[in-house]
Design an enzyme around this catalytic site. Sequence first.
Site, PDB file in Angstrom:
ATOM      1  N   SER A  11       2.161   8.628  -8.753  1.00 29.67           N
ATOM      2  CA  SER A  11       3.549   8.777  -9.249  1.00 29.67           C
ATOM      3  C   SER A  11       4.385   9.584  -8.265  1.00 29.67           C
ATOM      4  O   SER A  11       5.569   9.308  -8.059  1.00 29.67           O
ATOM      5  CB  SER A  11       3.566   9.527 -10.581  1.00 29.67           C
ATOM      6  OG  SER A  11       2.653   8.987 -11.483  1.00 29.67           O
ATOM      7  N   TRP A  59      -6.584   2.257  -4.727  1.00 28.81           N
ATOM      8  CA  TRP A  59      -6.082   1.518  -5.888  1.00 28.81           C
ATOM      9  C   TRP A  59      -5.095   0.430  -5.454  1.00 28.81           C
ATOM     10  O   TRP A  59      -4.052   0.256  -6.085  1.00 28.81           O
ATOM     11  CB  TRP A  59      -5.430   2.450  -6.920  1.00 28.81           C
ATOM     12  CG  TRP A  59      -6.436   3.239  -7.671  1.00 28.81           C
ATOM     13  CD1 TRP A  59      -6.685   4.566  -7.549  1.00 28.81           C
ATOM     14  CD2 TRP A  59      -7.341   2.739  -8.661  1.00 28.81           C
ATOM     15  NE1 TRP A  59      -7.710   4.932  -8.404  1.00 28.81           N
ATOM     16  CE2 TRP A  59      -8.126   3.824  -9.089  1.00 28.81           C
ATOM     17  CE3 TRP A  59      -7.579   1.478  -9.224  1.00 28.81           C
ATOM     18  CZ2 TRP A  59      -9.140   3.690 -10.052  1.00 28.81           C
ATOM     19  CZ3 TRP A  59      -8.569   1.345 -10.171  1.00 28.81           C
ATOM     20  CH2 TRP A  59      -9.340   2.441 -10.588  1.00 28.81           C
ATOM     21  N   GLU A  69      -2.172   6.748  -2.678  1.00 30.96           N
ATOM     22  CA  GLU A  69      -3.238   7.385  -1.895  1.00 30.96           C
ATOM     23  C   GLU A  69      -4.078   8.264  -2.826  1.00 30.96           C
ATOM     24  O   GLU A  69      -3.650   8.552  -3.952  1.00 30.96           O
ATOM     25  CB  GLU A  69      -2.620   8.238  -0.781  1.00 30.96           C
ATOM     26  CG  GLU A  69      -1.782   7.382   0.153  1.00 30.96           C
ATOM     27  CD  GLU A  69      -1.337   8.118   1.411  1.00 30.96           C
ATOM     28  OE1 GLU A  69      -1.672   9.311   1.583  1.00 30.96           O
ATOM     29  OE2 GLU A  69      -0.658   7.471   2.215  1.00 30.96           O
ATOM     30  N   GLY A 123       0.811  -1.218   0.000  1.00 29.57           N
ATOM     31  CA  GLY A 123       0.000   0.000   0.000  1.00 29.57           C
ATOM     32  C   GLY A 123       0.838   1.257   0.000  1.00 29.57           C
ATOM     33  O   GLY A 123       1.295   1.721   1.053  1.00 29.57           O
ATOM     34  N   LEU A 124       1.027   1.822  -1.203  1.00 29.65           N
ATOM     35  CA  LEU A 124       1.742   3.096  -1.315  1.00 29.65           C
ATOM     36  C   LEU A 124       0.779   4.198  -1.780  1.00 29.65           C
ATOM     37  O   LEU A 124       0.696   5.262  -1.175  1.00 29.65           O
ATOM     38  CB  LEU A 124       2.917   2.945  -2.310  1.00 29.65           C
ATOM     39  CG  LEU A 124       3.750   4.191  -2.586  1.00 29.65           C
ATOM     40  CD1 LEU A 124       4.462   4.684  -1.335  1.00 29.65           C
ATOM     41  CD2 LEU A 124       4.812   3.909  -3.676  1.00 29.65           C
ATOM     42  N   GLU A 132       2.816   0.660 -11.093  1.00 26.99           N
ATOM     43  CA  GLU A 132       4.255   0.361 -10.927  1.00 26.99           C
ATOM     44  C   GLU A 132       5.109   1.245 -11.845  1.00 26.99           C
ATOM     45  O   GLU A 132       6.054   0.786 -12.479  1.00 26.99           O
ATOM     46  CB  GLU A 132       4.513  -1.126 -11.150  1.00 26.99           C
ATOM     47  CG  GLU A 132       3.633  -1.955 -10.214  1.00 26.99           C
ATOM     48  CD  GLU A 132       4.322  -3.131  -9.609  1.00 26.99           C
ATOM     49  OE1 GLU A 132       5.549  -3.145  -9.541  1.00 26.99           O
ATOM     50  OE2 GLU A 132       3.609  -4.031  -9.145  1.00 26.99           O
TER      51      GLU A 132
HETATM   52  C1  FAD Z   1      -5.487  -1.739 -11.454  1.00 25.83           C
HETATM   53  C2  FAD Z   1      -4.547  -0.967 -10.565  1.00 25.83           C
HETATM   54  C3  FAD Z   1      -3.919  -1.626  -9.515  1.00 25.83           C
HETATM   55  C4  FAD Z   1      -3.055  -0.927  -8.655  1.00 25.83           C
HETATM   56  N1  FAD Z   1      -2.469  -1.581  -7.590  1.00 25.83           N
HETATM   57  C5  FAD Z   1      -1.705  -0.867  -6.706  1.00 25.83           C
HETATM   58  C6  FAD Z   1      -1.177  -1.497  -5.516  1.00 25.83           C
HETATM   59  O1  FAD Z   1      -1.341  -2.716  -5.301  1.00 25.83           O
HETATM   60  N2  FAD Z   1      -0.489  -0.738  -4.635  1.00 25.83           N
HETATM   61  C7  FAD Z   1      -0.265   0.605  -4.823  1.00 25.83           C
HETATM   62  O2  FAD Z   1       0.366   1.230  -3.985  1.00 25.83           O
HETATM   63  N3  FAD Z   1      -0.757   1.227  -5.941  1.00 25.83           N
HETATM   64  C8  FAD Z   1      -1.466   0.522  -6.874  1.00 25.83           C
HETATM   65  N4  FAD Z   1      -1.996   1.152  -7.983  1.00 25.83           N
HETATM   66  C9  FAD Z   1      -1.804   2.591  -8.142  1.00 25.83           C
HETATM   67  C10 FAD Z   1      -0.781   2.939  -9.195  1.00 25.83           C
HETATM   68  O3  FAD Z   1       0.513   2.583  -8.781  1.00 25.83           O
HETATM   69  C11 FAD Z   1      -0.912   4.459  -9.496  1.00 25.83           C
HETATM   70  O4  FAD Z   1      -2.164   4.628 -10.136  1.00 25.83           O
HETATM   71  C12 FAD Z   1       0.222   4.955 -10.372  1.00 25.83           C
HETATM   72  O5  FAD Z   1       1.403   5.048  -9.631  1.00 25.83           O
HETATM   73  C13 FAD Z   1      -0.084   6.330 -11.002  1.00 25.83           C
HETATM   74  O6  FAD Z   1      -0.491   7.224 -10.037  1.00 25.83           O
HETATM   75  P1  FAD Z   1      -1.840   8.102 -10.230  1.00 25.83           P
HETATM   76  O7  FAD Z   1      -2.934   7.190 -10.617  1.00 25.83           O
HETATM   77  O8  FAD Z   1      -1.998   8.919  -9.006  1.00 25.83           O
HETATM   78  O9  FAD Z   1      -1.538   9.020 -11.474  1.00 25.83           O
HETATM   79  P2  FAD Z   1      -0.732  10.429 -11.409  1.00 25.83           P
HETATM   80  O10 FAD Z   1       0.543  10.245 -10.689  1.00 25.83           O
HETATM   81  O11 FAD Z   1      -1.661  11.478 -10.921  1.00 25.83           O
HETATM   82  O12 FAD Z   1      -0.437  10.652 -12.964  1.00 25.83           O
HETATM   83  C14 FAD Z   1      -1.451  11.107 -13.864  1.00 25.83           C
HETATM   84  C15 FAD Z   1      -0.814  11.271 -15.246  1.00 25.83           C
HETATM   85  O13 FAD Z   1       0.230  12.254 -15.182  1.00 25.83           O
HETATM   86  C16 FAD Z   1       1.442  11.700 -15.642  1.00 25.83           C
HETATM   87  N5  FAD Z   1       2.556  12.207 -14.869  1.00 25.83           N
HETATM   88  C17 FAD Z   1       2.661  12.277 -13.513  1.00 25.83           C
HETATM   89  N6  FAD Z   1       3.838  12.792 -13.161  1.00 25.83           N
HETATM   90  C18 FAD Z   1       4.518  13.044 -14.318  1.00 25.83           C
HETATM   91  C19 FAD Z   1       5.803  13.568 -14.634  1.00 25.83           C
HETATM   92  N7  FAD Z   1       6.666  13.911 -13.680  1.00 25.83           N
HETATM   93  N8  FAD Z   1       6.126  13.702 -15.933  1.00 25.83           N
HETATM   94  C20 FAD Z   1       5.287  13.309 -16.919  1.00 25.83           C
HETATM   95  N9  FAD Z   1       4.069  12.811 -16.690  1.00 25.83           N
HETATM   96  C21 FAD Z   1       3.695  12.681 -15.410  1.00 25.83           C
HETATM   97  C22 FAD Z   1       1.300  10.185 -15.430  1.00 25.83           C
HETATM   98  O14 FAD Z   1       2.173   9.461 -16.268  1.00 25.83           O
HETATM   99  C23 FAD Z   1      -0.160  10.001 -15.759  1.00 25.83           C
HETATM  100  O15 FAD Z   1      -0.306   9.885 -17.151  1.00 25.83           O
HETATM  101  C24 FAD Z   1      -2.821   0.453  -8.886  1.00 25.83           C
HETATM  102  C25 FAD Z   1      -3.439   1.104  -9.975  1.00 25.83           C
HETATM  103  C26 FAD Z   1      -4.286   0.409 -10.807  1.00 25.83           C
HETATM  104  C27 FAD Z   1      -4.929   1.114 -11.964  1.00 25.83           C
END
Ligand code: FAD
Length: 402
Positions: free
Chosen positions: A132, A156, A127, A124-125, A367
């Site tokens: 990202s 998520w 929120e 769980g990372l 990831e």
């Molecule tokens: C089916 C599923 C399962 C998951 N399972 C887990 C889990 O088990 N544990 C867990 O901790 N998380 C989990 N996640 C969460 C996942 O790791 C995050 O959704 C992911 O890290 C992206 O974060 P965000 O959704 O907040 O998107 P954001 O970080 O808000 O990004 C939104 C958009 O902006 C872009 N963006 C962001 N920063 C930059 C940058 N610096 N430069 C260019 N573009 C950028 C991204 O590429 C993306 O296109 C899961 C997600 C899904 C969909």
Amino acid sequence: MNFDLTDEHLLLERSIREWAGREVAPRIRELDRAHTFDRGLFPQMAGLGLLGICIPAEYGGAGMDYVCLGLASEELEYVDTSLRVIMSVHVGLNCLTLLSWGTEDQKRRYLVPQAQGQKIATYGLTEPSAGSDARGIQTIAIRKGDRYHLTGEKIWISLADVADNYLVFAWTDLEKKKQRDPSGMSAFIVERAFKGFSSATLTEKWGILAGNTGTFKMEEVEVPVENLVGREGEGFKIAMFALDQGRFTVAAGATGLIRACRDASVKYAKARKTFGVEIGSHQLVKEMIAQMESDYQVSRLLWQRSGWLKNIGRRNTRETGLAKWFATVASERAAADAVQIHGANGYSDEYPVGRFYRNCKGAVIYEGTREIHKIMQADYLLGYRTDKPTRCELPPFRQPKD
Ligand SMILES: Cc1cc2nc3c(=O)[nH]c(=O)nc-3n(C[C@H](O)[C@H](O)[C@H](O)COP(=O)(O)OP(=O)(O)OC[C@H]3O[C@@H](n4cnc5c(N)ncnc54)[C@H](O)[C@@H]3O)c2cc1C
């Protein structure tokens, strides 16, 4: 250089292929359509040794190498992404982190039952306010005597509503939280059974429908100090370390999905006729099938190189990131083309390719998104990023003693 798989690798590949083909493939369409996660898969996967596949036997695992973890991920995702996700969070992100960073006591209390499949674990990372940008998490852990009090919400999270144990990241230094200094973050093992913990399933998800994805909340959850993983302040490093293992399973899994798209497309291209000939004889259809083959072979080489690096104990953050990025983006291309080759039938759940298309997208997001991986690879080349040694590393593969 030797590209041959060993007899053990081939045996594992065959047994998972047979099991998943027999026990899951015939039911997966219905499970997916009903948005149902089948808990009965856990004991079956445990029986095959998959839930502790590359954990040494002394900690309850099957003692196989890291290439076996990749092969299992590839074979499982060939049938459905939800199966591979179990490997990613339970084995990749959680068990391998405990193996590398956990105390002996944590390994006995948590890793052994997890590797044996008696307990299911996740990571769980993420929120609501931070994915990202992991430094943006809000969860806090305040030490009071011999306990930390954890408060926060994760979203998520794969297996959130079905797991027993959670590797959770939280700020232990609130001053550093304000400055976004990641050396103020720590990692904890949290049990579902702890008071103040609650979880729920995300019901609006449109892919990986046979998998469980959810949220969990911690309201002043009391976690004993013995459940701190690594040292206070090492949480961010541990979170990134875990991703090196999780991304490996995602890369291998996406490779399996490309192969599934390729095989379904070849079958359909030989069965469907237009203009008096099999559609496979049209050059533009051949082009899509050839692209799937090239994407499959390249993805497989990339994850196998990462597996080999893990086996010999060499740092592989860069190579694993590349494998994950390439394979997931290629899987999206393969799934889109597989739907295209199936024409209108590809737009229906009667054929599996629509499910592949919905399932592949998650891995392009979790990831490390496609964009984050692109930036990482450019940064390595430009010299803006280098991998510093971490205090704990993934143990290299050791052949079990007879
Ligand atoms: C089916 C599923 C399962 C998951 N399972 C887990 C889990 O088990 N544990 C867990 O901790 N998380 C989990 N996640 C969460 C996942 O790791 C995050 O959704 C992911 O890290 C992206 O974060 P965000 O959704 O907040 O998107 P954001 O970080 O808000 O990004 C939104 C958009 O902006 C872009 N963006 C962001 N920063 C930059 C940058 N610096 N430069 C260019 N573009 C950028 C991204 O590429 C993306 O296109 C899961 C997600 C899904 C969909």
